[in-house]
Design a protein around this motif. Structure first.
Motif: not given
Lengths: 113, 110
Positions: A13-14, A82-86, A109-112
């Motif tokens: 997700x963006x 935020x990206x660090x929430x990945x 598995x979440x990728x921001x």
């Protein structure tokens, strides 16, 4: 299946998106949990629900919003991450909070980006 | 609050050897100590647990010992096999909160 099902398994997700993670347990447990698993860090407890009532919020940023409509379902609503929430987000359930014996789902598995 | 430390972070053993992973906890009120095994890409799974009124528990090749005075507990795996390769997490529970250690990556070489 161990009785705790998480969907989706993978999510990209963006930072401006809104998405939700879902957890469902078929074990008749009364407590449900969200954990975050990042690389080289211990599993971090985020939220605890007991009998559908939130009993713990471990200083989690408000961009994570849990919801427990009944004892079998748990959601984690995500917005402006935020990206660090990945990370890998794991749901778990237990018969009650004091007995342990947690059963985990397979995680999302979440990728921001 | 509870703090759980786990050592070593990585452990490599030859097949057939024993492996020992140690954890210490800070809250003397913790009364339940589970161990979880997490294989690559899979969920953590409970492999053995011990309660504070017991000093040792064994299940086939796996055993856990608890020293309440010293506030540490250990996982012992004997006759290790390649399928034992995984990340192992210890945890401590006080009343209602499960706090995990940082994990140990165990590799068993054939």
């Amino acid at each position: 299946e161990t009785g705790v099902t998480q969907t989706p398994r993978h999510l990209v997700m963006g930072m401006t998106n809104k998405k939700s993670l879902k957890c469902e347990q078929h074990l008749g447990h009364n407590a449900m949990y969200w954990y975050k698993q990042s690389a080289k860090k211990p599993l971090e407890l985020m939220f605890v629900y007991s009998l559908e009532e939130r009993v713990e919020n471990n200083s989690v940023p408000s961009r994570f919003s849990p919801e427990c409509p009944n004892s079998s379902h748990l959601f984690l609503h995500l917005h402006t991450l935020q990206p660090e929430d990945s990370a890998l987000y794991l749901c778990a359930s237990s018969q009650d909070r004091a007995r342990g014996g947690y059963t985990f789902g397979s995680g999302t598995r979440l990728t921001v980006v | 609050g509870e703090n759980v430390e786990q050592h070593p972070s990585t452990l490599s053993v030859q097949e057939g050897d024993s492996a020992v992973i140690k954890c210490t906890y800070s809250d003397s009120a913790s009364n339940y100590f589970p161990w979880y095994k997490q294989e690559l890409g899979k969920r953590p799974q409970l492999i053995i647990d011990i309660r504070s009124n017991v000093g040792e528990k064994k299940d086939q090749r796996i055993a856990v010992t608890l020293n309440k005075t010293a506030k540490h507990f250990s996982l012992h795996i004997t006759e290790t096999q390649p399928e034992d390769s995984a990340v192992y997490f210890c945890a401590a529970v006080r009343t209602d909160k499960l706090i995990f250690g940082t994990g140990t990556r165990l590799q068993v070489f054939p």
